[in-house]
Design an enzyme around this catalytic site. Structure first.
Site, PDB file in Angstrom:
ATOM      1  N   CYS A 107       0.878  -1.173   0.000  1.00  0.00           N
ATOM      2  CA  CYS A 107       0.000   0.000   0.000  1.00  0.00           C
ATOM      3  C   CYS A 107       0.909   1.215   0.000  1.00  0.00           C
ATOM      4  CB  CYS A 107      -0.909   0.017   1.227  1.00  0.00           C
ATOM      5  SG  CYS A 107      -1.942   1.512   1.311  1.00  0.00           S
ATOM      6  N   CYS A 110      -0.590   4.427   2.453  1.00  0.00           N
ATOM      7  CA  CYS A 110      -0.577   4.308   3.919  1.00  0.00           C
ATOM      8  C   CYS A 110      -0.316   2.856   4.287  1.00  0.00           C
ATOM      9  CB  CYS A 110      -1.871   4.836   4.527  1.00  0.00           C
ATOM     10  SG  CYS A 110      -3.378   4.166   3.799  1.00  0.00           S
ATOM     11  N   SER A 111      -1.345   2.145   4.758  1.00  0.00           N
ATOM     12  CA  SER A 111      -1.150   0.732   5.114  1.00  0.00           C
ATOM     13  C   SER A 111      -2.460  -0.036   4.963  1.00  0.00           C
ATOM     14  CB  SER A 111      -0.629   0.603   6.550  1.00  0.00           C
ATOM     15  OG  SER A 111      -1.509   1.235   7.468  1.00  0.00           O
ATOM     16  N   CYS A 112      -3.185   0.215   3.871  1.00  0.00           N
ATOM     17  CA  CYS A 112      -4.438  -0.501   3.636  1.00  0.00           C
ATOM     18  C   CYS A 112      -4.160  -2.004   3.599  1.00  0.00           C
ATOM     19  CB  CYS A 112      -5.069  -0.039   2.327  1.00  0.00           C
ATOM     20  SG  CYS A 112      -5.575   1.702   2.365  1.00  0.00           S
TER      21      CYS A 112
END
Length: 204
Positions: A107, A110-112
């Protein structure tokens, strides 16, 4: 919280697990958290909402061709029936590793991450280094995880977003014919469903 001692934070232990335990103790003593409720949440993400869910899906895809084809085409209804939908797992896409293609997920914004299937994302998945380098030089990043991809095999990078999250279906290890779903599920690792690892090879 008092900040009379500007160096008070240094009194916390350096080990992350001990720091978490210390904070849990403080919050419990102040009546801000209920230990039983906290234990239930942790258990859910580690053992129920964690990678075991994704592993169950992958194992079933390995043994059921009709289920596999439907998961690759439109996974949402089947995931709903299995109870694996929820926040950050509404719109899933499954991508399958083959002899010709190795998939890896990142991702970049961000950190999906598909929490209902893989649990809490690992720290490295959220790091700036992984997010940037996986797009630029995926083979180098994979090699650092011990995943060596032959030159003739294509590496495909999938960028998860707030709208779509990806899960890699690792290749089924050789010599697993005849194993049942529950046994196969134990061979599926979290990293193999991100693409930074392979499924485990069963013990002889």
């Amino acid at each position: 919280m008092s900040y009379d001692d500007e160096n008070s934070h240094a009194l916390l232990p350096s080990d992350p697990a001990l720091r978490v335990k210390s904070l849990e103790t403080i919050l419990t003593e102040k009546g801000l958290v209920e230990p039983a409720a906290l234990d239930a949440i942790i258990d859910a993400y580690q053992n129920q909402i964690g990678p075991k869910n994704g592993a169950k899906v992958v194992a079933r895809m390995w043994v059921d061709a009709i289920f596999r084809d439907e998961m690759l085409r439109n996974p949402t209804p089947l995931l709903h029936d299995m109870g694996f939908l929820g926040r950050q797992g509404e719109h899933m896409v499954f991508v399958e590793n083959t002899d010709k293609i190795h998939n890896v997920v990142v991702c970049t914004l961000c950190s999906c991450y598909p929490w209902p299937l893989l649990g809490i994302p690992p720290g490295w998945y959220k790091s700036d280094s992984y997010r940037a380098r996986t797009v630029r030089s995926p083979r180098d990043v994979l090699a650092e995880f011990g995943v060596e991809i032959p030159d003739e095999k294509k590496v495909r990078v999938w960028d998860s977003t707030a709208e779509i999250r990806y899960l890699v279906v690792p290749q089924r290890p050789a010599g697993t014919e005849g194993l049942d779903e529950s046994t196969l599920a134990r061979l599926v690792t979290r990293d193999s469903m991100i693409g930074t690892g392979f499924a485990r090879v069963p013990s002889p």
